[in-house]
Design a protein around this motif. Sequence first.
Motif, PDB file in Angstrom:
ATOM      1  N   SER A  62      31.481  43.722  44.132  1.00  0.00           N
ATOM      2  CA  SER A  62      32.710  42.930  44.086  1.00  0.00           C
ATOM      3  C   SER A  62      33.140  42.520  45.485  1.00  0.00           C
ATOM      4  O   SER A  62      33.540  41.372  45.721  1.00  0.00           O
ATOM      5  N   LEU A  63      33.067  43.433  46.439  1.00  0.00           N
ATOM      6  CA  LEU A  63      33.453  43.104  47.811  1.00  0.00           C
ATOM      7  C   LEU A  63      32.509  42.073  48.428  1.00  0.00           C
ATOM      8  O   LEU A  63      32.919  41.237  49.236  1.00  0.00           O
ATOM      9  N   ALA A  64      31.222  42.157  48.039  1.00  0.00           N
ATOM     10  CA  ALA A  64      30.235  41.212  48.578  1.00  0.00           C
ATOM     11  C   ALA A  64      30.276  39.869  47.867  1.00  0.00           C
ATOM     12  O   ALA A  64      29.568  38.937  48.254  1.00  0.00           O
ATOM     13  N   GLY A  65      31.075  39.771  46.798  1.00  0.00           N
ATOM     14  CA  GLY A  65      31.177  38.504  46.079  1.00  0.00           C
ATOM     15  C   GLY A  65      30.023  38.248  45.153  1.00  0.00           C
ATOM     16  O   GLY A  65      29.798  37.121  44.728  1.00  0.00           O
ATOM     17  N   GLU A  66      29.242  39.327  44.807  1.00  0.00           N
ATOM     18  CA  GLU A  66      28.062  39.144  43.958  1.00  0.00           C
ATOM     19  C   GLU A  66      28.396  39.276  42.480  1.00  0.00           C
ATOM     20  O   GLU A  66      27.573  38.951  41.630  1.00  0.00           O
ATOM     21  N   SER A  67      29.575  39.788  42.165  1.00  0.00           N
ATOM     22  CA  SER A  67      29.956  39.935  40.757  1.00  0.00           C
ATOM     23  C   SER A  67      31.033  38.928  40.402  1.00  0.00           C
ATOM     24  O   SER A  67      31.693  38.366  41.272  1.00  0.00           O
ATOM     25  N   GLY A  68      31.220  38.719  39.115  1.00  0.00           N
ATOM     26  CA  GLY A  68      32.249  37.793  38.675  1.00  0.00           C
ATOM     27  C   GLY A  68      33.632  38.400  38.819  1.00  0.00           C
ATOM     28  O   GLY A  68      33.828  39.514  39.317  1.00  0.00           O
ATOM     29  N   GLY A  69      34.612  37.667  38.394  1.00  0.00           N
ATOM     30  CA  GLY A  69      35.978  38.155  38.523  1.00  0.00           C
ATOM     31  C   GLY A  69      36.298  39.293  37.556  1.00  0.00           C
ATOM     32  O   GLY A  69      37.241  40.042  37.756  1.00  0.00           O
ATOM     33  N   ASP A  70      35.527  39.449  36.457  1.00  0.00           N
ATOM     34  CA  ASP A  70      35.819  40.458  35.439  1.00  0.00           C
ATOM     35  C   ASP A  70      34.842  41.620  35.581  1.00  0.00           C
ATOM     36  O   ASP A  70      33.652  41.480  35.289  1.00  0.00           O
ATOM     37  N   PHE A  71      35.301  42.762  36.063  1.00  0.00           N
ATOM     38  CA  PHE A  71      34.464  43.952  36.162  1.00  0.00           C
ATOM     39  C   PHE A  71      35.317  45.172  35.781  1.00  0.00           C
ATOM     40  O   PHE A  71      36.527  45.212  36.025  1.00  0.00           O
ATOM     41  N   HIS A  72      34.687  46.197  35.173  1.00  0.00           N
ATOM     42  CA  HIS A  72      35.401  47.371  34.656  1.00  0.00           C
ATOM     43  C   HIS A  72      34.963  48.603  35.433  1.00  0.00           C
ATOM     44  O   HIS A  72      33.769  48.897  35.539  1.00  0.00           O
ATOM     45  N   LEU A  73      35.923  49.347  35.971  1.00  0.00           N
ATOM     46  CA  LEU A  73      35.669  50.584  36.694  1.00  0.00           C
ATOM     47  C   LEU A  73      36.375  51.711  35.975  1.00  0.00           C
ATOM     48  O   LEU A  73      37.559  51.599  35.615  1.00  0.00           O
ATOM     49  N   VAL A  74      35.665  52.816  35.764  1.00  0.00           N
ATOM     50  CA  VAL A  74      36.214  53.961  35.044  1.00  0.00           C
ATOM     51  C   VAL A  74      36.977  54.876  35.986  1.00  0.00           C
ATOM     52  O   VAL A  74      37.985  55.489  35.621  1.00  0.00           O
ATOM     53  N   THR A  75      36.519  55.000  37.214  1.00  0.00           N
ATOM     54  CA  THR A  75      37.139  55.927  38.164  1.00  0.00           C
ATOM     55  C   THR A  75      38.593  55.536  38.391  1.00  0.00           C
ATOM     56  O   THR A  75      38.887  54.377  38.718  1.00  0.00           O
ATOM     57  N   PRO A  76      39.530  56.466  38.211  1.00  0.00           N
ATOM     58  CA  PRO A  76      40.962  56.138  38.362  1.00  0.00           C
ATOM     59  C   PRO A  76      41.285  55.625  39.763  1.00  0.00           C
ATOM     60  O   PRO A  76      40.850  56.196  40.769  1.00  0.00           O
ATOM     61  N   GLY A  77      42.037  54.539  39.822  1.00  0.00           N
ATOM     62  CA  GLY A  77      42.505  53.980  41.097  1.00  0.00           C
ATOM     63  C   GLY A  77      41.501  53.109  41.819  1.00  0.00           C
ATOM     64  O   GLY A  77      41.867  52.310  42.692  1.00  0.00           O
ATOM     65  N   LEU A  78      40.170  53.235  41.494  1.00  0.00           N
ATOM     66  CA  LEU A  78      39.149  52.472  42.223  1.00  0.00           C
ATOM     67  C   LEU A  78      39.219  50.991  41.873  1.00  0.00           C
ATOM     68  O   LEU A  78      38.949  50.125  42.721  1.00  0.00           O
ATOM     69  N   ALA A  79      39.559  50.664  40.602  1.00  0.00           N
ATOM     70  CA  ALA A  79      39.654  49.262  40.206  1.00  0.00           C
ATOM     71  C   ALA A  79      40.754  48.544  40.991  1.00  0.00           C
ATOM     72  O   ALA A  79      40.566  47.425  41.479  1.00  0.00           O
ATOM     73  N   GLN A  80      41.938  49.217  41.113  1.00  0.00           N
ATOM     74  CA  GLN A  80      43.023  48.610  41.876  1.00  0.00           C
ATOM     75  C   GLN A  80      42.651  48.452  43.360  1.00  0.00           C
ATOM     76  O   GLN A  80      42.960  47.439  43.987  1.00  0.00           O
ATOM     77  N   LEU A  81      41.974  49.487  43.892  1.00  0.00           N
ATOM     78  CA  LEU A  81      41.544  49.412  45.290  1.00  0.00           C
ATOM     79  C   LEU A  81      40.549  48.271  45.499  1.00  0.00           C
ATOM     80  O   LEU A  81      40.641  47.503  46.481  1.00  0.00           O
ATOM     81  N   ALA A  82      39.594  48.133  44.543  1.00  0.00           N
ATOM     82  CA  ALA A  82      38.607  47.059  44.660  1.00  0.00           C
ATOM     83  C   ALA A  82      39.274  45.691  44.578  1.00  0.00           C
ATOM     84  O   ALA A  82      38.921  44.765  45.324  1.00  0.00           O
ATOM     85  N   GLU A  83      40.229  45.535  43.681  1.00  0.00           N
ATOM     86  CA  GLU A  83      40.906  44.242  43.539  1.00  0.00           C
ATOM     87  C   GLU A  83      41.667  43.873  44.803  1.00  0.00           C
ATOM     88  O   GLU A  83      41.610  42.740  45.286  1.00  0.00           O
ATOM     89  N   ARG A  84      42.396  44.867  45.369  1.00  0.00           N
ATOM     90  CA  ARG A  84      43.142  44.589  46.596  1.00  0.00           C
ATOM     91  C   ARG A  84      42.205  44.292  47.772  1.00  0.00           C
ATOM     92  O   ARG A  84      42.473  43.393  48.574  1.00  0.00           O
ATOM     93  N   ALA A  85      41.106  45.041  47.850  1.00  0.00           N
ATOM     94  CA  ALA A  85      40.152  44.793  48.930  1.00  0.00           C
ATOM     95  C   ALA A  85      39.526  43.407  48.808  1.00  0.00           C
ATOM     96  O   ALA A  85      39.350  42.688  49.796  1.00  0.00           O
ATOM     97  N   ARG A  86      39.201  43.034  47.552  1.00  0.00           N
ATOM     98  CA  ARG A  86      38.602  41.717  47.353  1.00  0.00           C
ATOM     99  C   ARG A  86      39.597  40.607  47.696  1.00  0.00           C
ATOM    100  O   ARG A  86      39.238  39.591  48.300  1.00  0.00           O
ATOM    101  N   GLN A  87      40.845  40.774  47.340  1.00  0.00           N
ATOM    102  CA  GLN A  87      41.847  39.778  47.684  1.00  0.00           C
ATOM    103  C   GLN A  87      42.013  39.651  49.194  1.00  0.00           C
ATOM    104  O   GLN A  87      42.141  38.554  49.735  1.00  0.00           O
ATOM    105  N   THR A  88      41.992  40.805  49.857  1.00  0.00           N
ATOM    106  CA  THR A  88      42.097  40.791  51.325  1.00  0.00           C
ATOM    107  C   THR A  88      40.912  40.081  51.955  1.00  0.00           C
ATOM    108  O   THR A  88      41.060  39.260  52.878  1.00  0.00           O
ATOM    109  N   ILE A  89      39.712  40.367  51.463  1.00  0.00           N
ATOM    110  CA  ILE A  89      38.504  39.732  52.005  1.00  0.00           C
ATOM    111  C   ILE A  89      38.511  38.236  51.709  1.00  0.00           C
ATOM    112  O   ILE A  89      38.155  37.414  52.571  1.00  0.00           O
ATOM    113  N   ASP A  90      38.920  37.851  50.490  1.00  0.00           N
ATOM    114  CA  ASP A  90      38.991  36.419  50.163  1.00  0.00           C
ATOM    115  C   ASP A  90      39.978  35.696  51.072  1.00  0.00           C
ATOM    116  O   ASP A  90      39.722  34.570  51.528  1.00  0.00           O
TER     117      ASP A  90
END
Length: 466
Positions: A62-90
């Motif tokens: 997701s951070l590298a931009g290789e996945s689409g906008g819709d991805f599912h993470l089971v680990t608690p809190g990691l999905a929110q962290l990934a979304e914020r990191a991706r927004q920051t990188i974008d």
Amino acid sequence: MNRPIATIAAWLGFPPFIALIIVIATGTLRPWEGLLCLFGCMVWSIGAGAILARDLRRFGASLAGESGGDFHLVTPGLAQLAERARQTIDAERRSRQTIATDASTSQSLLERLPDALFQFEGPPGMRRVVWRNPAAANAYGTEESALLRHPALRTALQAAEGTNEPIRTTVSLAAPIPRDLDATVIRTDSSDRSAPLYLLLTDRTRERGLERMRADFVANASHELRTPLTSLIGFIETLQGPALGDAEALPRFLTIMGEQAARMQRIIADLLSLSRIEMTEHQPPAEMVDIVPLLRQVAAFMEPILRDGRTSIKLDLMDEMPSIRGDAGQLTQVFGNLIDNAVKYSALKHGKGGGAVTLTTVVTPTPQYAAPGILISVADDGPGIAREHLPRLTERFYRADKGRSRAIGGTGLGLAIVKHVVSRHRGRLTIESVEGEGTTCHVWLPLIGETNRAAPDRPRPKGREG
């Protein structure tokens, strides 16, 4: 087992494994219960490690931009962290793209700037040019080093290192052709004396030339037109008064009046032509010209004049010569003027018949001309010109013999036109003459790449008036 999963499982299972070993060792749990707990801990560690490893891979993709906008993470809190990191990188990518676009636009603007722009870098007092826009390269080319050594520019560059304000100055160049420039020096960083400097040069030659042209035209026209106007007014008054109704005087007076009117017309035409040439003198021609076909064409155009003067012309032209940068129309005017002068002055010595004009070409360097170029010579066998008149022959309206020049229809502007056209082509005009033997006009034109160089000085020539 996948190495990332095994590593994560080891980190997750190691603390509870140690705790179970201690519990079993103290006897709190029976051995079979402890082994069952250890097995459950191992299964949990491997499963959690696999899930966490998958989520981390998706997070990285997701951070590298290789996945689409819709991805599912089971680990608690990691999905929110990934979304914020991706927004920051974008946001960072968009910012960098905007900066790059702005920089590209600014660079394109500087390159399209019609005025010459130079960038200097280096420590104070040791600046050097690291970039110049196409306008600077086209306008100054091989003249750049001499231009940048001009005392006024060097002073402005030094002054700009010690102030935050733009430094403005004017620069007047005498060689290879006269130019008037407005210069502005700007330091890019007000807090750093070593910051790059930009030099903007605006050519004001045309504007200031127009001011001089208006003044010169009025002065020259009023001076040179006074005589024919006085003559015309005198004859008109005579025809209206004493010669009124005189059938014998009328044709003679009208002929003289027609000659004076034609002379005024020639003077005005040459003045306008000279003014137009002076306006473009600071801009070297850009088109390519083959000089030999042009000279043959000029000789063909001059056939009526040669025939009227019963003068022969000899063409001693090389078959193959390099092309030069030039204005074909102006060069035609130059050699037309020189041949016309040669015919007229040959007629002064030989009358209506027997005169000869020679047109020759030579590729330099030669013993007399060290710089690479083409030397075109127009020689006549007329009466020649005295040595004392040579330094002033290309001045406007200068005539070595005013009566003789007017008798053959000269305006006194022919060689002035030739001089300015040759100057625009970064060439040299020299004139050699021996009284009683004739006159030779030499026009040296540089080859491509030699426009900043001048033909070496020749012995002071002898020439004719325009």
